[in-house]
Motif scaffolding. Structure first.
Motif, PDB file in Angstrom:
ATOM      1  N   GLU A   1     -49.090 -30.713 -35.685  1.00 13.98           N
ATOM      2  CA  GLU A   1     -50.072 -29.631 -35.774  1.00 13.98           C
ATOM      3  C   GLU A   1     -51.087 -29.905 -36.888  1.00 13.98           C
ATOM      4  N   PHE A   2     -50.598 -30.348 -38.058  1.00 15.78           N
ATOM      5  CA  PHE A   2     -51.464 -30.652 -39.195  1.00 15.78           C
ATOM      6  C   PHE A   2     -52.417 -31.796 -38.847  1.00 15.78           C
ATOM      7  N   SER A   3     -51.882 -32.821 -38.204  1.00 14.03           N
ATOM      8  CA  SER A   3     -52.696 -33.973 -37.791  1.00 14.03           C
ATOM      9  C   SER A   3     -53.781 -33.552 -36.802  1.00 14.03           C
ATOM     10  N   ILE A   4     -53.418 -32.712 -35.847  1.00 16.05           N
ATOM     11  CA  ILE A   4     -54.396 -32.234 -34.865  1.00 16.05           C
ATOM     12  C   ILE A   4     -55.443 -31.367 -35.550  1.00 16.05           C
ATOM     13  N   GLN A   5     -55.014 -30.538 -36.504  1.00 16.96           N
ATOM     14  CA  GLN A   5     -55.985 -29.689 -37.195  1.00 16.96           C
ATOM     15  C   GLN A   5     -56.976 -30.536 -37.991  1.00 16.96           C
ATOM     16  N   LYS A   6     -56.515 -31.640 -38.568  1.00 15.48           N
ATOM     17  CA  LYS A   6     -57.441 -32.555 -39.262  1.00 15.48           C
ATOM     18  C   LYS A   6     -58.504 -33.069 -38.305  1.00 15.48           C
ATOM     19  N   LYS A   7     -58.061 -33.490 -37.126  1.00 16.70           N
ATOM     20  CA  LYS A   7     -59.006 -34.000 -36.130  1.00 16.70           C
ATOM     21  C   LYS A   7     -59.961 -32.901 -35.663  1.00 16.70           C
ATOM     22  N   ALA A   8     -59.447 -31.700 -35.470  1.00 14.55           N
ATOM     23  CA  ALA A   8     -60.284 -30.576 -35.041  1.00 14.55           C
ATOM     24  C   ALA A   8     -61.278 -30.191 -36.135  1.00 14.55           C
ATOM     25  N   PHE A   9     -60.854 -30.263 -37.398  1.00 15.79           N
ATOM     26  CA  PHE A   9     -61.757 -29.983 -38.515  1.00 15.79           C
ATOM     27  C   PHE A   9     -62.921 -30.975 -38.514  1.00 15.79           C
ATOM     28  N   LEU A  10     -62.631 -32.241 -38.289  1.00 16.00           N
ATOM     29  CA  LEU A  10     -63.685 -33.261 -38.275  1.00 16.00           C
ATOM     30  C   LEU A  10     -64.686 -33.047 -37.143  1.00 16.00           C
ATOM     31  N   LYS A  11     -64.275 -32.320 -36.120  1.00 14.85           N
ATOM     32  CA  LYS A  11     -65.180 -31.990 -35.006  1.00 14.85           C
ATOM     33  C   LYS A  11     -65.749 -30.582 -35.150  1.00 14.85           C
ATOM     34  N   ASN A  12     -65.557 -29.971 -36.321  1.00 17.22           N
ATOM     35  CA  ASN A  12     -66.080 -28.635 -36.621  1.00 17.22           C
ATOM     36  C   ASN A  12     -65.508 -27.556 -35.693  1.00 17.22           C
ATOM     37  N   ILE A  13     -64.205 -27.683 -35.403  1.00 16.43           N
ATOM     38  CA  ILE A  13     -63.532 -26.732 -34.524  1.00 16.43           C
ATOM     39  C   ILE A  13     -62.539 -25.863 -35.290  1.00 16.43           C
ATOM     40  N   ALA A  14     -62.079 -26.329 -36.437  1.00 18.10           N
ATOM     41  CA  ALA A  14     -61.009 -25.630 -37.156  1.00 18.10           C
ATOM     42  C   ALA A  14     -61.268 -25.662 -38.653  1.00 18.10           C
ATOM     43  N   ALA A  15     -60.513 -24.826 -39.357  1.00 17.37           N
ATOM     44  CA  ALA A  15     -60.575 -24.820 -40.824  1.00 17.37           C
ATOM     45  C   ALA A  15     -60.006 -26.132 -41.360  1.00 17.37           C
TER      46      ALA A  15
END
Length: 166
Positions: A56-70
């Motif tokens: 989950e943390f790894s996915i959130q990092k990727k989503a953050f880099l795409k401006n999708i998540a905190a």
């Protein structure tokens, strides 16, 4: 969770915490706290159920880099929590056409994030009390399979709307 427990994290050492409180709207799998310092606001998610939080943390990092998540800042598996940047905005229960289109485009970006994982069979998660649902799955099974990353907990409490983004 108590404010004194935050001292174990370098992030909060030698920093004055101005506010520490549980959020009014809580999730189903976490207890969520707001932390406010002089410079920044954070969210702490204290886990209530066991999931693969490293993934989950790894996915959130990727989503953050795409401006999708905190921005994910810290994962503490041993103490069962994750700290992220706080995003200003509001939750909405109703969307207009423009907001719905923006959300759909954002989910399209999420679905394009590549993550090594096994594929879920969502049919196993449903009981078919209504004929409409069973019929929908029968129709879907006829379509070509496209596997993509899914949110898996998409509801209004997990979506933050601000002036310029979702």
């Amino acid at each position: 969770m108590h404010i004194d427990e935050l001292n174990r994290y370098k992030l909060f050492q030698n920093v004055k915490i101005e506010e520490f409180k549980p959020l009014e709207n809580q999730g189903h799998s976490n207890i969520i706290y707001l932390i406010k310092t002089q410079k920044q606001k954070y969210l702490i998610r204290k886990f209530q159920i066991t999931l693969d939080r490293k993934k989950e943390f790894s996915i959130q990092k990727k989503a953050f880099l795409k401006n999708i998540a905190a921005e994910p800042i810290l994962l503490d598996i041993e103490n069962g929590l994750m700290i992220t940047a706080y995003l200003e905005g509001k939750q909405q229960t109703k969307l207009n056409q423009h907001e719905l289109k923006k959300l759909a485009l954002l989910l399209k970006k999420l679905h394009k994030i590549k993550v090594p994982q096994k594929q879920n069979n969502f049919k196993e998660n449903f009981t078919f009390k209504e004929k409409k649902i069973k019929k929908a799955f029968i129709l879907l099974e006829k379509e070509p399979k496209e596997y993509a990353l899914g949110h898996n907990d998409l509801h209004d409490k997990n979506i933050i709307f601000s002036k310029n983004s979702i």
